[in-house]
Design a protein around this motif. Structure first.
Motif, short mmCIF file in Angstrom:
data_model
loop_
_atom_site.label_atom_id
_atom_site.label_comp_id
_atom_site.label_asym_id
_atom_site.label_seq_id
_atom_site.Cartn_x
_atom_site.Cartn_y
_atom_site.Cartn_z
N ARG A 73 -8.00 44.98 23.55
CA ARG A 73 -6.60 44.72 23.92
C ARG A 73 -5.86 44.07 22.76
O ARG A 73 -6.38 43.16 22.11
CB ARG A 73 -6.57 43.82 25.15
CG ARG A 73 -5.20 43.38 25.62
CD ARG A 73 -5.27 42.77 27.02
NE ARG A 73 -6.20 41.65 27.10
CZ ARG A 73 -5.86 40.38 26.87
NH1 ARG A 73 -4.62 40.09 26.53
NH2 ARG A 73 -6.76 39.42 26.99
N VAL A 74 -4.64 44.54 22.50
CA VAL A 74 -3.81 43.99 21.44
C VAL A 74 -2.79 43.03 22.03
O VAL A 74 -2.15 43.33 23.04
CB VAL A 74 -3.08 45.11 20.66
CG1 VAL A 74 -2.18 44.52 19.57
CG2 VAL A 74 -4.09 46.09 20.05
N VAL A 75 -2.64 41.87 21.40
CA VAL A 75 -1.66 40.87 21.82
C VAL A 75 -0.68 40.65 20.68
O VAL A 75 -1.08 40.29 19.57
CB VAL A 75 -2.34 39.54 22.20
CG1 VAL A 75 -1.29 38.46 22.47
CG2 VAL A 75 -3.25 39.72 23.40
N ALA A 76 0.59 40.90 20.95
CA ALA A 76 1.65 40.66 19.96
C ALA A 76 2.80 39.98 20.71
O ALA A 76 3.72 40.63 21.20
CB ALA A 76 2.11 41.97 19.33
N LEU A 77 2.73 38.67 20.80
CA LEU A 77 3.69 37.92 21.59
C LEU A 77 5.04 37.82 20.89
O LEU A 77 5.11 37.71 19.66
CB LEU A 77 3.16 36.51 21.88
CG LEU A 77 1.86 36.43 22.68
CD1 LEU A 77 1.48 34.97 22.91
CD2 LEU A 77 1.97 37.17 24.00
N GLY A 78 6.10 37.84 21.68
CA GLY A 78 7.44 37.70 21.14
C GLY A 78 7.87 36.25 21.09
O GLY A 78 7.05 35.32 21.14
N THR A 79 9.17 36.05 21.01
CA THR A 79 9.72 34.69 20.97
C THR A 79 9.39 33.95 22.26
O THR A 79 9.50 34.53 23.35
CB THR A 79 11.25 34.76 20.78
OG1 THR A 79 11.54 35.52 19.60
CG2 THR A 79 11.83 33.36 20.66
N PRO A 80 8.97 32.70 22.19
CA PRO A 80 8.64 31.95 23.41
C PRO A 80 9.84 31.84 24.35
O PRO A 80 10.98 31.70 23.90
CB PRO A 80 8.23 30.57 22.89
CG PRO A 80 7.91 30.77 21.45
CD PRO A 80 8.75 31.90 20.97
N THR A 81 9.55 31.94 25.63
CA THR A 81 10.60 31.73 26.62
C THR A 81 10.94 30.24 26.70
O THR A 81 10.25 29.39 26.12
CB THR A 81 10.14 32.22 28.00
OG1 THR A 81 9.03 31.40 28.43
CG2 THR A 81 9.71 33.68 27.95
N GLU A 82 11.98 29.94 27.44
CA GLU A 82 12.37 28.53 27.59
C GLU A 82 11.24 27.73 28.24
O GLU A 82 10.97 26.60 27.85
CB GLU A 82 13.63 28.43 28.44
CG GLU A 82 14.15 27.01 28.62
CD GLU A 82 15.44 26.95 29.41
OE1 GLU A 82 15.89 25.84 29.74
OE2 GLU A 82 15.99 28.04 29.72
N ARG A 83 10.57 28.34 29.21
CA ARG A 83 9.46 27.65 29.86
C ARG A 83 8.30 27.45 28.90
O ARG A 83 7.69 26.38 28.86
CB ARG A 83 8.99 28.46 31.08
CG ARG A 83 7.87 27.78 31.86
CD ARG A 83 7.51 28.55 33.13
NE ARG A 83 6.56 27.81 33.94
CZ ARG A 83 5.24 27.83 33.73
NH1 ARG A 83 4.73 28.56 32.76
NH2 ARG A 83 4.43 27.13 34.51
N GLU A 84 7.99 28.49 28.09
CA GLU A 84 6.88 28.38 27.15
C GLU A 84 7.17 27.35 26.07
O GLU A 84 6.25 26.70 25.56
CB GLU A 84 6.61 29.75 26.52
CG GLU A 84 5.97 30.74 27.49
CD GLU A 84 5.89 32.15 26.92
OE1 GLU A 84 5.03 32.92 27.36
OE2 GLU A 84 6.71 32.48 26.02
N GLN A 85 8.44 27.18 25.74
CA GLN A 85 8.79 26.18 24.73
C GLN A 85 8.48 24.76 25.20
O GLN A 85 8.28 23.87 24.38
CB GLN A 85 10.27 26.31 24.38
CG GLN A 85 10.61 27.57 23.60
CD GLN A 85 12.11 27.72 23.38
OE1 GLN A 85 12.89 26.81 23.68
NE2 GLN A 85 12.53 28.86 22.87
N GLY A 86 8.42 24.57 26.51
CA GLY A 86 8.11 23.26 27.05
C GLY A 86 6.63 23.03 27.28
O GLY A 86 6.22 21.94 27.71
#
Length: 276
Positions: A73-86
Motif C-alpha cells: 500500500r502506498v501512502v502519500a498524505l496531503g496537507t494536514p486538516t485542521e483537526r490533524e494540526q491539533g
C-alpha cells in the motif's frame, strides 16, 4: 545477441533492453517477497524522501506495479486538516503504519517536518527541535515493536533537478507535477541542503539508518533501490504452483437479454458485438 555487447551507452546509462530485463527480474522477486510478507505476518514500512523531482514516485510505481494492493500500500498524505494540526505530530502517520502481512510505502513521511516545514517556515523552531529529539525514539519504538523500517533518501544534483523541472514544464502531461511548493523549493536549494544535513545528523541512527540512492540516472536509481530493498528481508520463494482451473459451468438453458439492450461504449478502436 552477443554476450560481449556493452550494457551501457556512451553516456554510461544502462541500455533500455538491459534495464527492462533486470526490472522484470526484480519485480518477480518482489512478488516472492510479497508472498513471504503475507505468510509470515511481517510489517514492513518503507520511507521515501529526497529532493523534488528526484524520482521517488517512479521507484514506488515500479515496486508496486506487479504487487497486490492489499499487501503493498502506498501512502502519500496531503496537507494536514485542521483537526490533524491539533494532534501529536506523528499521530496521522501512526494511523497509516502497516498491519500484519502488509508493506506500506510512504511517498514522503513524517520527515516533512525536517524538510519542507522547516525550510518554508510551516513549523516553529520549538516544533522543529522537538521533532529532531523525538524522531529517533519514535523510530526505535517502531523497530522494537517488530516493524521492518527502511528509509531511503534520493539524492539528485542541482543540474539534474533543473533539467527535470524544465522537462516537466515543457510537457503538458507532466506539468501538473510542478506544484507551487516545488517552484518555491527551487529557489531554496542551499536551505534544503542544510536542513537535510541536520536531519541526517539527528536521525541516521543504528536502529533506523538512512540509505542514500544516487538518483541522477532514473534507470540506475530504480534498479539499485529495488535490489537493496529486496536485500533487507530474508525471504524464500513461496509462489504457489499453477492450479488446475475448474471447468466452466454447462449451459443451463438460461436466455440472456439481447446485447443491443445494453449501453455500449462507442468503439473508436476495434468494434462492439452490436456493430456486426
Amino acid at each position: 545477441m552477443s554476450t560481449d555487447e556493452p550494457r551501457y551507452d556512451d553516456e554510461g546509462v544502462l541500455k533500455k533492453k538491459h534495464y527492462k530485463r533486470e526490472l522484470n527480474r526484480l519485480q518477480e522477486e518482489l512478488v516472492k517477497l510479497q508472498y513471504w510478507i503475507k505468510e509470515h505476518d511481517l510489517r514492513v514500512c518503507v520511507v521515501f524522501e529526497g529532493r523534488d523531482a528526484a524520482g521517488k514516485g517512479g521507484v514506488i510505481k515500479r515496486i508496486t506495479r506487479r504487487l497486490n494492493p492489499r499487501v503493498a500500500r502506498v501512502v502519500a498524505l496531503g496537507t494536514p486538516t485542521e483537526r490533524e494540526q491539533g494532534q501529536w505530530y506523528f499521530q496521522r502517520y501512526v494511523e497509516q503504519l502497516p498491519t500484519e502481512g502488509e508493506m506500506v510505502l510512504f511517498d514522503r513521511s513524517w520527515y516533512n517536518r525536517a524538510g519542507v516545514e522547516r525550510v518554508m517556515g510551516f513549523c516553529t523552531d520549538e516544533e522543529y527541535e522537538e521533532f529532531l529529539r523525538t524522531c529517533p525514539e519514535f523510530e526505535r519504538m517502531l523497530v522494537r515493536s517488530g516493524i521492518v523500517l527502511v528509509k531511503y533518501w534520493f539524492s539528485i544534483s542541482d543540474e539534474e533537478q533543473e533539467r527535470r523541472f524544465q522537462r516537466r514544464n515543457e510537457d503538458p502531461k507532466r506539468r501538473w507535477k510542478l506544484s507551487p511548493m516545488d517552484l518555491e523549493a527551487r529557489s531554496r536549494w542551499a536551505d534544503y541542503s542544510e536542513a537535510k544535513d541536520r536531519m541526517f545528523e539527528h536521525t541516521d541512527v543504528e536502529e533506523a539508518p538512512w540509505h542514500v540512492v544516487n538518483a541522477d540516472v532514473k534507470r540506475h536509481a530504480r534498479l539499485n533501490c529495488i535490489s537493496h530493498l529486496l536485500d533487507q528481508i530474508d525471504y524464500e520463494d513461496l509462489t504457489p504452483d499453477p492450479i488446475e482451473l475448474p471447468p466452466r459451468q454447462d449451459d443451463t438453458g438460461y436466455e440472456r437479454p439481447p446485447i443491443d439492450s445494453q449501453n455500449w461504449v462507442p468503439a473508436r478502436f476495434g468494434s462492439n458485438p452490436v456493430d456486426d
